[in-house]
Design an enzyme around this catalytic site. Structure first.
Site, PDB file in Angstrom:
ATOM      1  CB  ALA A 159      -0.924   0.003   1.216  1.00 49.06           C
ATOM      2  CD  GLU A 160       2.616   3.628   3.880  1.00 46.05           C
ATOM      3  OE1 GLU A 160       3.080   4.622   3.294  1.00 46.05           O
ATOM      4  OE2 GLU A 160       1.783   3.719   4.803  1.00 46.05           O
TER       5      GLU A 160
END
Length: 251
Positions: A135-136
């Protein structure tokens, strides 16, 4: 690590039973000298649990546990005194430090290999760390946000400094720093994964201020997406590593 290993071995605390994860965690703990974990490795080999049954390897780990004073292991050694311990190539001391591959942008498999070695040291499920990295940064070690969050786990300079990360562009240091932060958050929020993720994105202060996930669209979408990937709402609370809290504001 032993606690998390036992949860994987028996499928407890919301974790799916996974003998391979249990073995790796027991291995890491046993190599650090934990007698109970050494006995558990012996037990897995003795019963063919996740590994082919091998009495020689079982005796190897029973002996380590027995030498450390484990009574149950001593009884097993006495029972199989005619067997010699075998060398376990599946669980042996690694290099003192992880060796960084000279690749400025490692692929997903390289990141997974590092995470599988680093996360257990903090008592964290590697699958959670991988979901956060996905996600990051999308596994891009050179990613940088408009808030100057850097690398695989998007560490801002203050977070990196607090967790001893000298170079956020070093993928291994970045993973260690982000995993250390997850360790603290899991302990702080009693293993509630949604609050841990919200705090990783928006800062623990925002979660405390709103008594839950903050009403930020970015944070709410972030939590929803990672929960969909990770699939677990609770994480076993890891042992205290005496890591101080940090403040992280991304939103």
């Amino acid at each position: 690590m032993r606690y998390l290993a036992a949860n994987y071995e028996h499928g407890r605390e919301g974790l799916k039973q996974d003998y391979q994860q249990a073995f790796q965690l027991y291995c890491q703990a046993a190599l650090k000298g934990d007698a109970d974990s050494a006995y558990s490795l012996g037990f897995m080999y003795f019963n063919g649990r996740g590994k082919p049954r091998d009495l020689g390897l079982a005796v190897r780990w029973f002996k380590q546990a027995a030498d450390a004073g484990d009574v149950h292991a001593q009884k097993m050694l006495a029972r199989y005194s005619d067997l010699s311990p075998a060398e376990d190539s599946a669980c042996k001391q690694a290099e003192p430090e992880l060796k960084l591959v000279a690749d400025a942008n490692p692929n997903k498999q390289a990141v997974a290999n590092w995470v599988n070695q680093i996360a257990p040291r903090y008592g964290i499920d590697p699958e959670l760390v991988m979901a956060v990295i996905r996600a990051e940064s999308g596994f891009n070690s050179t990613a940088v946000s408009n808030k100057n969050a850097q690398g695989l786990m998007q560490l801002i300079p203050a977070t990196a400094a607090r967790f001893g990360v000298a170079d956020s562009w070093d993928p291994i240091q970045n993973i260690k720093g982000g995993t250390a932060y997850l360790h603290w958050l899991i302990r702080h929020f009693d293993g509630k994964v949604d609050l841990v993720l919200a705090a990783y994105n928006a800062g623990e202060g925002a979660v405390e201020r709103y008594h839950g996930i903050p009403p930020y669209r970015e944070t709410q979408n972030y939590v929803k997406q990672i929960l969909a990937w990770y699939g677990k709402s609770l994480h076993p609370i890891p042992a205290d590593l005496s890591i101080p809290p940090v403040s992280r504001q991304k939103t």
